[in-house]
Enzyme design. Structure first.
Site, PDB file in Angstrom:
ATOM      1  CE  LYS A  43      -8.834  -4.120 -13.274  1.00 53.04           C
ATOM      2  NZ  LYS A  43      -7.806  -4.293 -12.041  1.00 53.04           N
ATOM      3  N   GLY A  70      -2.080  -2.844 -12.633  1.00 48.67           N
ATOM      4  CA  GLY A  70      -2.115  -1.507 -13.264  1.00 48.67           C
ATOM      5  C   GLY A  70      -3.429  -1.258 -13.751  1.00 48.67           C
ATOM      6  CG  ASN A 125     -10.304   1.011  -6.728  1.00 47.09           C
ATOM      7  OD1 ASN A 125      -9.889   1.100  -5.669  1.00 47.09           O
ATOM      8  ND2 ASN A 125     -10.137   0.064  -7.476  1.00 47.09           N
ATOM      9  CB  CYS A 128      -5.954   1.535  -7.810  1.00 49.27           C
ATOM     10  SG  CYS A 128      -4.731   0.405  -8.872  1.00 49.27           S
ATOM     11  CB  THR A 270      -6.088 -14.139  -2.963  1.00 49.12           C
ATOM     12  OG1 THR A 270      -5.208 -12.826  -3.075  1.00 49.12           O
ATOM     13  CG2 THR A 270      -4.854 -14.861  -3.169  1.00 49.12           C
TER      14      THR A 270
HETATM   15  O1  HRO Z   1      -5.458  -3.168 -11.362  1.00 51.42           O
HETATM   16  C1  HRO Z   1      -4.729  -3.121 -10.514  1.00 51.42           C
HETATM   17  O2  HRO Z   1      -3.527  -3.303 -10.353  1.00 51.42           O
HETATM   18  C2  HRO Z   1      -5.464  -3.100  -8.822  1.00 51.42           C
HETATM   19  C3  HRO Z   1      -6.247  -2.378  -8.522  1.00 51.42           C
HETATM   20 CL1  HRO Z   1      -7.064  -1.330  -9.734  1.00 51.42          CL
HETATM   21  C4  HRO Z   1      -6.767  -2.393  -7.597  1.00 51.42           C
HETATM   22  O3  HRO Z   1      -7.806  -1.636  -6.816  1.00 51.42           O
HETATM   23  N1  HRO Z   1      -6.100  -3.434  -6.638  1.00 51.42           N
HETATM   24  C5  HRO Z   1      -5.213  -4.150  -6.683  1.00 51.42           C
HETATM   25  O4  HRO Z   1      -4.832  -4.835  -6.024  1.00 51.42           O
HETATM   26  N2  HRO Z   1      -4.897  -4.146  -8.151  1.00 51.42           N
END
Ligand code: HRO
Length: 310
Positions: A43, A70, A125, A128, A270
């Site tokens: 993560k 988030g 990343n 987000c 997903t």
């Molecule tokens: O944690 C999230 O809300 C999240 C992240 Cl970091 C991301 O890179 N992509 C996503 O769909 N959710």
């Protein structure tokens, strides 16, 4: 044969989880490590532990998912400790994902990775979509350029970036030109399509709580966008920069399409959330069956070989 060489590492197959799915705790990571995934990623980490957004924040829908997690995560040190332990046990590298709230946070985490004994792959990343008040970095081209300039001042280990989807040919051109200036190992396309809205008309309500129901869309909905982004970057980036294809992989057929567009590794979000880590067995069987039918023995025989109509 699905064996895949990526950044000089050999993997038994190209399939991985997409960061965020089934990879927040050491228990989940252990399950991925024990599964038939070729590799796995953790993560996205922030310097300190985060609770993330209020629940409900993930919702499965027939054609995919919507999430606004988030960035809940157990903090940078937790993931570094896990990765260092894992690399003692196996030569298969762990993928570390970093998602700071600012350039300074990203630099601080990458400096710690650089200084550590971590021998795996790092993903930054930049996409987000779900932290209120924090736009997706990689939609800001100047900020992306500046961030990478600072990173490559000191970072020498294999590094990739996770990108949001782009929807305009000019943006593919501009982002590829920026990425080509740096010694990146790979680009991961795509993150979820940001800020979609799913509605439940039984209740006339949104289905997730944060941001009045707006969230990142994944699954079947996003495959054409994901394939276009994989293809656009495969044809624009220098060959040293590999592609991880993420988005809409539910079957071996979807995996085949990503590979044909030029992906080397493949991530599943997903559908992994829906099916659990046993999905990696099914995907491999389905992809092998397609390759057999087409007479391919290795992925290298068809990777990137999508044909245009002439
Ligand atoms: O944690 C999230 O809300 C999240 C992240 Cl970091 C991301 O890179 N992509 C996503 O769909 N959710």
């Amino acid at each position: 044969m699905l064996t895949t060489n990526f950044l000089d590492f050999d993997f038994s197959n190209p399939f991985m989880n997409a960061s965020g799915v089934h990879c927040m705790t050491t228990n989940e990571l252990d399950e991925l490590a024990a599964s038939n995934a070729g590799a796995y990623i953790m993560k996205s980490a922030t310097p300190a532990k985060r609770e993330g957004n209020p629940e409900p924040r993930y919702f499965d829908v027939p054609l995919g998912s919507i999430n606004s997690m988030g960035l809940p995560n157990l903090g940078f040190d937790y993931y570094l400790e896990y990765a260092l332990k894992q690399q003692e046990k196996t030569s298969r590298p762990v993928f570390f994902s970093v998602a700071g709230m600012s350039v300074a946070e990203n630099i601080a985490m990458l400096k710690k990775i650089e200084a550590s004994d971590f021998k795996g792959v790092t993903e930054l990343n930049l996409s987000c979509p779900n932290v209120p008040g924090k736009p997706q970095v990689a939609y800001d081209f100047e900020l992306t350029y500046e961030t990478l300039a600072q990173v490559f001042d000191f970072f020498t280990k294999p590094l990739g970036v996770k990108l949001p989807p782009y929807f305009d040919m000019a943006h593919f051109d501009q982002m590829a030109a920026i990425l080509n200036k740096y010694p990146l190992s790979y680009v991961n396309a795509i993150n979820s399509i940001g800020n979609g809205l799913y509605i439940d008309t039984d209740s006339d309500q949104v289905v997730i709580k944060p941001k009045e129901g707006f969230g990142g869309i994944g699954g079947e909905y996003v495959k054409p966008t994901a394939l276009a982004n994989v293809r656009a970057f495969y044809t624009r980036l220098k060959p040293e920069i590999k592609i991880i294809g993420t988005g809409g992989i539910l079957t071996g057929q979807d995996a085949y399409e990503h590979l044909l567009c030029g992906a080397t590794m493949l991530q599943v979000g997903t559908q992994l959330q829906k099916e659990g880590p046993a999905i990696f067995d099914r995907l491999q069987k389905e992809l092998m069956a397609i390759m057999e039918e087409k007479g391919y023995k290795t992925i290298a025989e068809f990777r990137g070989k999508l044909k245009a109509i002439v």
